[in-house]
Enzyme design. Structure first.
Site, PDB file in Angstrom:
ATOM      1  CE  LYS A 199      -1.951   2.878   1.856  1.00 39.72           C
ATOM      2  NZ  LYS A 199      -1.899   4.416   1.439  1.00 39.72           N
ATOM      3  CB  CYS A 220      11.474   7.767  11.850  1.00 43.23           C
ATOM      4  SG  CYS A 220      12.686   6.996  10.814  1.00 43.23           S
TER       5      CYS A 220
END
Ligand code: NAD
Length: 495
Positions: free
Chosen positions: A184, A293
């Site tokens: 996805k 991150c």
């Protein structure tokens, strides 16, 4: 920056499509999303907004393809993945142009990211030749083989910050272990995933082994997580979504690997090389517009050097060039919603007494006004338990904290819901060692930046930064395979 019109229809589709069973898959419903350029706000393309029917087609293709892919000797799978990495290398310029276009980052940076994806592919291709297992038994005539078996279908969900690196980080290890994949793509970077799939077909990856579905996380992403035929889910994204995924996957006992957020500390001690610390603090906070991150968003400075370091950092931040070209230091953030979230968080922090030292505003001049640019931002006077100290903004915003000594710095570094990376700048070996062993983070760094990882090394975080899994490195193989203990007894009559 490459202008949109320079793209051929191949690299710049009007509609970023799904890729199912080795070819472009057009949906019949025609529902679409819009993908805008972060650099100038123009519409780059439409994006297929997949639904359950589209997902089912991808899962069915993956289900049909997996048995023969999984039965292929891992060495051969590795060879095919090597071909895929080489095919990506052959088209690295094209891929980098696409990454730059959809993220707004510079071509230079996009090329570096593409090369990192290729390096990841080459490492994991090599793992096909090293899927070794243990063979020892304590029992006479018992011959043990610990072998890795594919799990089946891997559902991979990724963030948009480093799109092609994120694709490679998950697809290569999932495939080398013999799984088929339904990926996805992030809704903000759909064409990259599609081009990668197209390249995989060229490289000889069999149809159905790698499938891509485009669309919204809450729709097709959630459906992928809930799908009973998906045996392992690997997710890179926010901690909030990671929690939802863990709950759904936990309910049906699917394996799940979560690579989540960070609020990473960078400590500057009184004995630090301030030139070096300044350079790494800037890169940690602002490279990729802070959309890492591993971004160093909490800069913790000893009292003795606080004023000097603060002045340096303010001056250096003011010098940063913001824009999408190779001459710029950082580009836009990925979409307007993210930009507005950051502006709101900064405003709230100011309401609680925070002082913005540099930036804090959207750049609205002629060169930037149409894009999604936040001026690189430094903030001080934020308490450790204020919201701004705890939430990840995922943009070019860093907060400065003043501490009296090493113990206070370490305590503050650890005072976070996250625990992904951490850095310390010091010339004292004892401090450096203490920090590396006591900071609660998956990566600890001395005298450099809050890094991500290298293809052969495990990366992941403590606390809310993940669920304990590590990718990539050989550790990723544990995410994507089941271990089987095979026990063969020879001459049982003689035992
Ligand atoms: P996000 O969680 O909003 O979205 C990430 C992906 O999840 C997207 O593809 C999205 O479509 C999908 N998604 C959203 N809701 C979903 C749901 N309910 N079910 C299934 N899928 C869903 O994150 P983002 O804002 O796009 O990305 C930034 C975050 O990613 C930051 O927190 C950042 O720290 C994290 N990140 C972590 C790593 C790491 O390795 N630890 C690397 C890069 C980014």
């Amino acid at each position: 920056m490459v202008a949109a019109q320079d793209f051929s229809p191949f690299t710049r589709p009007e509609v970023a499509p799904n890729w199912v069973d080795g070819r472009v898959s057009q949906t019949t419903h025609g529902r679409r999303l819009e993908k805008r350029s972060p650099a100038d706000g123009t519409v780059l393309c439409q994006v297929t907004r997949s639904d359950g029917v589209d997902l089912e087609a991808a899962i069915s293709a993956a289900e049909r393809a997996q048995p023969s892919w999984g039965a292929m000797p891992a060495v051969q799978r590795g060879m095919l993945l090597h071909d895929l990495a080489m095919a990506l290398r052959a088209r690295r310029e094209e891929m980098a142009e696409l990454v730059a276009l959809e993220t707004g980052k510079s071509h230079r940076e996009a090329l570096g990211e593409t090369d990192a994806a290729i390096a990841q592919g080459l490492f994991m291709a090599g793992e096909g030749q090293r899927l070794f297992g243990r063979t020892t038994s304590a029992v006479p005539n018992r011959h043990i083989q610990i072998v890795r078996k594919p799990i089946g279908i891997a559902g991979l969900i990724i963030a948009a910050n480093t799109p092609i690196a994120n694709v490679a980080w998950k697809v290569f290890p999932a495939l080398v272990c013999g799984n088929s994949v339904v990926l996805k793509a992030a809704e903000d970077t759909p064409p990259t995933a599609w081009l990668f799939a197209e390249i995989s077909a060229e490289a000889g990856i069999p149809p159905g082994v790698l499938n891509v579905v485009q669309g919204l996380g809450a729709e097709v992403g959630a459906a992928l997580v809930a799908h009973p035929k998906v045996g392992v889910i690997s997710f890179t994204g926010s901690t909030a979504v990671g929690r939802q995924i863990a709950a759904v996957a936990g309910e049906r006992l699917a394996r799940v690997s979560l690579e989540l957020g960070g609020k990473n500390p960078l400590v500057v001690c009184d004995d630090a090389d301030l030139d070096n610390a300044e350079q790494w603090a800037l890169l940690s906070a602002f490279s990729n517009a802070g959309q890492r991150c591993a971004a160093g968003s909490r800069i913790i400075v000893f009292d003795a050097v606080y004023e000097a370091f603060r002045e340096r950092l303010i001056a250096a931040t003011q010098q940063l060039r913001v824009g999408p070209s190779d001459d710029d230091d950082l580009g836009p953030v990925i979409n307007e919603r993210q930009l507005n979230n950051m502006l709101a968080a900064i405003e709230t922090a100011e309401g609680h007494g925070a002082s913005v030292l540099v930036g804090g505003k959207r750049l609205d001049d002629a060169a930037h006004g149409d894009g999604f640019y936040l001026a690189p931002t430094l903030i001080e006077n934020v308490a450790p338990d204020d919201e701004l100290s705890k939430i990840e903004l995922f943009g070019p915003v860093a907060t400065l904290y003043r501490v009296p000594d090493f113990n206070a710095a370490l305590a503050l570094a650890n005072q976070s819901p996250y625990g992904l990376t951490a850095a310390i700048h010091t010339r004292d070996l004892n401090r450096a060692t203490e920090f590396c062993h006591h900071v609660k983070a998956g990566v600890a760094v001395v005298n450099a930046g809050t890094y991500g990882s290298e293809p052969h090394l495990p990366f992941g975080g403590f606390k809310d930064s993940g669920n304990g899994s590590r990718e990539p490195g050989p550790e990723a193989l544990d995410v994507y395979s089941e271990l089987r203990n095979i026990s063969i007894t020879s001459n049982p009559d003689r035992i």
